[in-house]
Motif scaffolding. Structure first.
Motif, PDB file in Angstrom:
ATOM      1  N   GLY A  31       0.831  -1.216   0.000  1.00  0.00           N
ATOM      2  CA  GLY A  31       0.000   0.000   0.000  1.00  0.00           C
ATOM      3  C   GLY A  31       0.855   1.253   0.000  1.00  0.00           C
ATOM      4  O   GLY A  31       0.489   2.268  -0.591  1.00  0.00           O
ATOM      5  N   SER A  32       2.007   1.183   0.646  1.00  0.00           N
ATOM      6  CA  SER A  32       2.844   2.386   0.729  1.00  0.00           C
ATOM      7  C   SER A  32       3.402   2.776  -0.647  1.00  0.00           C
ATOM      8  O   SER A  32       3.825   3.915  -0.836  1.00  0.00           O
ATOM      9  CB  SER A  32       3.970   2.214   1.749  1.00  0.00           C
ATOM     10  N   THR A  33       3.360   1.858  -1.618  1.00  0.00           N
ATOM     11  CA  THR A  33       3.809   2.246  -2.969  1.00  0.00           C
ATOM     12  C   THR A  33       2.794   3.198  -3.619  1.00  0.00           C
ATOM     13  O   THR A  33       3.141   3.932  -4.542  1.00  0.00           O
ATOM     14  CB  THR A  33       4.011   1.028  -3.908  1.00  0.00           C
ATOM     15  N   LEU A  34       1.544   3.179  -3.125  1.00  0.00           N
ATOM     16  CA  LEU A  34       0.531   4.100  -3.676  1.00  0.00           C
ATOM     17  C   LEU A  34       0.822   5.518  -3.192  1.00  0.00           C
ATOM     18  O   LEU A  34       0.931   6.455  -3.985  1.00  0.00           O
ATOM     19  CB  LEU A  34      -0.873   3.659  -3.260  1.00  0.00           C
ATOM     20  N   GLY A  35       0.973   5.656  -1.873  1.00  0.00           N
ATOM     21  CA  GLY A  35       1.358   6.963  -1.327  1.00  0.00           C
ATOM     22  C   GLY A  35       2.730   7.380  -1.844  1.00  0.00           C
ATOM     23  O   GLY A  35       3.033   8.564  -1.958  1.00  0.00           O
ATOM     24  N   GLY A  36       3.556   6.397  -2.176  1.00  0.00           N
ATOM     25  CA  GLY A  36       4.905   6.673  -2.695  1.00  0.00           C
ATOM     26  C   GLY A  36       4.869   7.535  -3.953  1.00  0.00           C
ATOM     27  O   GLY A  36       5.768   8.355  -4.175  1.00  0.00           O
ATOM     28  N   GLN A  37       3.826   7.350  -4.737  1.00  0.00           N
ATOM     29  CA  GLN A  37       3.709   8.158  -5.968  1.00  0.00           C
ATOM     30  C   GLN A  37       3.563   9.642  -5.616  1.00  0.00           C
ATOM     31  O   GLN A  37       4.111  10.516  -6.291  1.00  0.00           O
ATOM     32  CB  GLN A  37       2.522   7.675  -6.814  1.00  0.00           C
ATOM     33  N   VAL A  38       2.795   9.901  -4.557  1.00  0.00           N
ATOM     34  CA  VAL A  38       2.619  11.286  -4.096  1.00  0.00           C
ATOM     35  C   VAL A  38       3.965  11.831  -3.595  1.00  0.00           C
ATOM     36  O   VAL A  38       4.366  12.959  -3.916  1.00  0.00           O
ATOM     37  CB  VAL A  38       1.589  11.329  -2.931  1.00  0.00           C
ATOM     38  N   LEU A  39       4.667  10.993  -2.830  1.00  0.00           N
ATOM     39  CA  LEU A  39       5.940  11.438  -2.235  1.00  0.00           C
ATOM     40  C   LEU A  39       7.007  11.646  -3.299  1.00  0.00           C
ATOM     41  O   LEU A  39       7.808  12.573  -3.221  1.00  0.00           O
ATOM     42  CB  LEU A  39       6.402  10.438  -1.179  1.00  0.00           C
ATOM     43  N   LYS A  40       7.002  10.775  -4.310  1.00  0.00           N
ATOM     44  CA  LYS A  40       7.967  10.944  -5.414  1.00  0.00           C
ATOM     45  C   LYS A  40       7.791  12.322  -6.054  1.00  0.00           C
ATOM     46  O   LYS A  40       8.762  13.061  -6.261  1.00  0.00           O
ATOM     47  CB  LYS A  40       7.730   9.844  -6.467  1.00  0.00           C
ATOM     48  N   ARG A  41       6.539  12.674  -6.340  1.00  0.00           N
ATOM     49  CA  ARG A  41       6.287  13.984  -6.973  1.00  0.00           C
ATOM     50  C   ARG A  41       6.657  15.128  -6.025  1.00  0.00           C
ATOM     51  O   ARG A  41       7.251  16.124  -6.439  1.00  0.00           O
ATOM     52  CB  ARG A  41       4.818  14.091  -7.399  1.00  0.00           C
ATOM     53  N   ALA A  42       6.330  14.968  -4.754  1.00  0.00           N
ATOM     54  CA  ALA A  42       6.620  16.040  -3.791  1.00  0.00           C
ATOM     55  C   ALA A  42       8.132  16.242  -3.640  1.00  0.00           C
ATOM     56  O   ALA A  42       8.604  17.377  -3.546  1.00  0.00           O
ATOM     57  CB  ALA A  42       5.984  15.715  -2.438  1.00  0.00           C
TER      58      ALA A  42
ATOM     59  N   PHE B 162      10.403   5.315  -3.679  1.00  0.00           N
ATOM     60  CA  PHE B 162       9.014   5.765  -3.726  1.00  0.00           C
ATOM     61  C   PHE B 162       8.369   5.493  -5.079  1.00  0.00           C
ATOM     62  O   PHE B 162       7.165   5.585  -5.225  1.00  0.00           O
ATOM     63  CB  PHE B 162       8.921   7.251  -3.339  1.00  0.00           C
ATOM     64  N   ASP B 163       9.190   5.143  -6.036  1.00  0.00           N
ATOM     65  CA  ASP B 163       8.673   4.826  -7.375  1.00  0.00           C
ATOM     66  C   ASP B 163       9.106   3.410  -7.762  1.00  0.00           C
ATOM     67  O   ASP B 163       9.382   3.137  -8.931  1.00  0.00           O
ATOM     68  CB  ASP B 163       9.223   5.850  -8.377  1.00  0.00           C
ATOM     69  N   VAL B 164       9.130   2.526  -6.758  1.00  0.00           N
ATOM     70  CA  VAL B 164       9.793   1.243  -6.970  1.00  0.00           C
ATOM     71  C   VAL B 164       9.186   0.428  -8.121  1.00  0.00           C
ATOM     72  O   VAL B 164       9.904  -0.260  -8.832  1.00  0.00           O
ATOM     73  CB  VAL B 164       9.848   0.441  -5.642  1.00  0.00           C
ATOM     74  N   TYR B 165       7.880   0.564  -8.359  1.00  0.00           N
ATOM     75  CA  TYR B 165       7.253  -0.183  -9.461  1.00  0.00           C
ATOM     76  C   TYR B 165       6.988   0.702 -10.684  1.00  0.00           C
ATOM     77  O   TYR B 165       6.423   0.224 -11.670  1.00  0.00           O
ATOM     78  CB  TYR B 165       5.935  -0.814  -9.019  1.00  0.00           C
ATOM     79  N   GLY B 166       7.348   1.964 -10.593  1.00  0.00           N
ATOM     80  CA  GLY B 166       7.197   2.865 -11.740  1.00  0.00           C
ATOM     81  C   GLY B 166       5.786   2.821 -12.315  1.00  0.00           C
ATOM     82  O   GLY B 166       4.788   2.854 -11.577  1.00  0.00           O
ATOM     83  N   ALA B 167       5.721   2.713 -13.638  1.00  0.00           N
ATOM     84  CA  ALA B 167       4.421   2.738 -14.330  1.00  0.00           C
ATOM     85  C   ALA B 167       3.570   1.508 -14.000  1.00  0.00           C
ATOM     86  O   ALA B 167       2.383   1.486 -14.307  1.00  0.00           O
ATOM     87  CB  ALA B 167       4.663   2.816 -15.836  1.00  0.00           C
ATOM     88  N   ARG B 168       4.181   0.497 -13.373  1.00  0.00           N
ATOM     89  CA  ARG B 168       3.422  -0.726 -13.047  1.00  0.00           C
ATOM     90  C   ARG B 168       2.831  -0.696 -11.644  1.00  0.00           C
ATOM     91  O   ARG B 168       2.353  -1.712 -11.140  1.00  0.00           O
ATOM     92  CB  ARG B 168       4.330  -1.953 -13.221  1.00  0.00           C
ATOM     93  N   THR B 169       2.872   0.461 -10.987  1.00  0.00           N
ATOM     94  CA  THR B 169       2.405   0.550  -9.599  1.00  0.00           C
ATOM     95  C   THR B 169       0.969   0.025  -9.448  1.00  0.00           C
ATOM     96  O   THR B 169       0.692  -0.801  -8.574  1.00  0.00           O
ATOM     97  CB  THR B 169       2.493   2.013  -9.094  1.00  0.00           C
TER      98      THR B 169
END
Ligand code: HEM
Length: 199
Positions: free
Chosen positions: A115-126, A142-149
């Motif tokens: 689940g933290s990979t979802l919030g990770g997308q927000v953190l990557k951008r921030a 924070f973008d460990v799965y990239g486009a496959r998140t």
């Protein structure tokens, strides 16, 4: 009935319900959006993340598919932030981790990490906006799965949907997820990288 995006499994609903307050509490104390947050604070925080994720992923062992390993991304980020391999090896590791004895417990731990990979997308951008970092130089974790998140998350939800429906197993999964959040928060607090408890 198999879980689908339109019909969350009872286990997913129980996990969301059971960990909602944990997520809120941790999110409120993580310093990513604090005015004083800078590259040095980011490095300290990521070192503490490493100290939690490395031993926890080791405990997950075969319960976690190899493609979901996130510690290698944390290692890359720490290297990008100028830690040497020796520095990384010497980082303190959390000992007070949830025990993982079966699929039910593993699913609870994985729910939190996945689940933290979802919030990770927000953190990557921030972190891109605030610190000028990108996945090639400090935000790979924070973008460990990239486009496959989204795809990885849906596949994890499929696994959750196939979990035992026995009430004891479901309760053990929710308990493991709560313990994962709590041990992470305690660890981060011990490492001195969290803000105060609000209120
Ligand atoms: C400031 C830090 C954080 C922010 C801003 C944040 C934000 C979010 C957001 C926006 C979502 C929903 C994503 C979506 O539905 O597409 C989410 C989901 C989630 N986050 Fe976080 N998060 C943070 C930290 C964390 C941490 C540290 C963990 C665990 C170690 C975590 C675990 C989860 C879980 C398990 C979900 C999935 C909830 C579900 O759909 O069932 N989050 N987060």
């Amino acid at each position: 009935m198999p879980a689908s995006p339109s019909s969350p499994s009872p286990l997913l609903l129980a996990l969301r319900e059971g960990t909602r307050d944990c997520h809120k509490s941790l999110e409120a104390r993580l310093p990513f959006f604090a005015a004083s947050f800078d590259a040095a604070a980011y490095s300290r925080l990521l070192q503490a993340y490493y100290g939690f994720h490395a031993p926890l992923e080791a405990r997950l062992g075969d319960y976690q598919e190899p493609m979901r390993a996130k510690t290698p991304a944390l290692t890359l980020d720490l290297q990008a932030l100028h830690l040497s391999a020796a520095d990384i090896d010497a980082l303190p590791l959390c000992q007070a981790l949830p025990g993982i004895n079966d699929e039910a417990g593993a699913l609870g731990v994985m729910y939190v990490l996945e689940g933290s990979t979802l919030g990770g997308q927000v953190l990557k951008r921030a972190m891109a906006e605030r610190l000028g970092l990108d996945p090639a130089n400090g935000t790979a974790f924070f973008d460990v799965y990239g486009a496959r998140t989204g795809d990885y998350w849906r596949r994890f939800l499929d696994r959750l949907g196939q979990a035992s429906s026995a009430p004891a197993a479901q309760a053990a999964t929710v308990q493991a997820a709560i313990e994962t959040f709590q041990s992470f928060e305690r660890w981060l607090e011990q490492r001195n990288v969290l803000g105060q408890i609000p209120g």
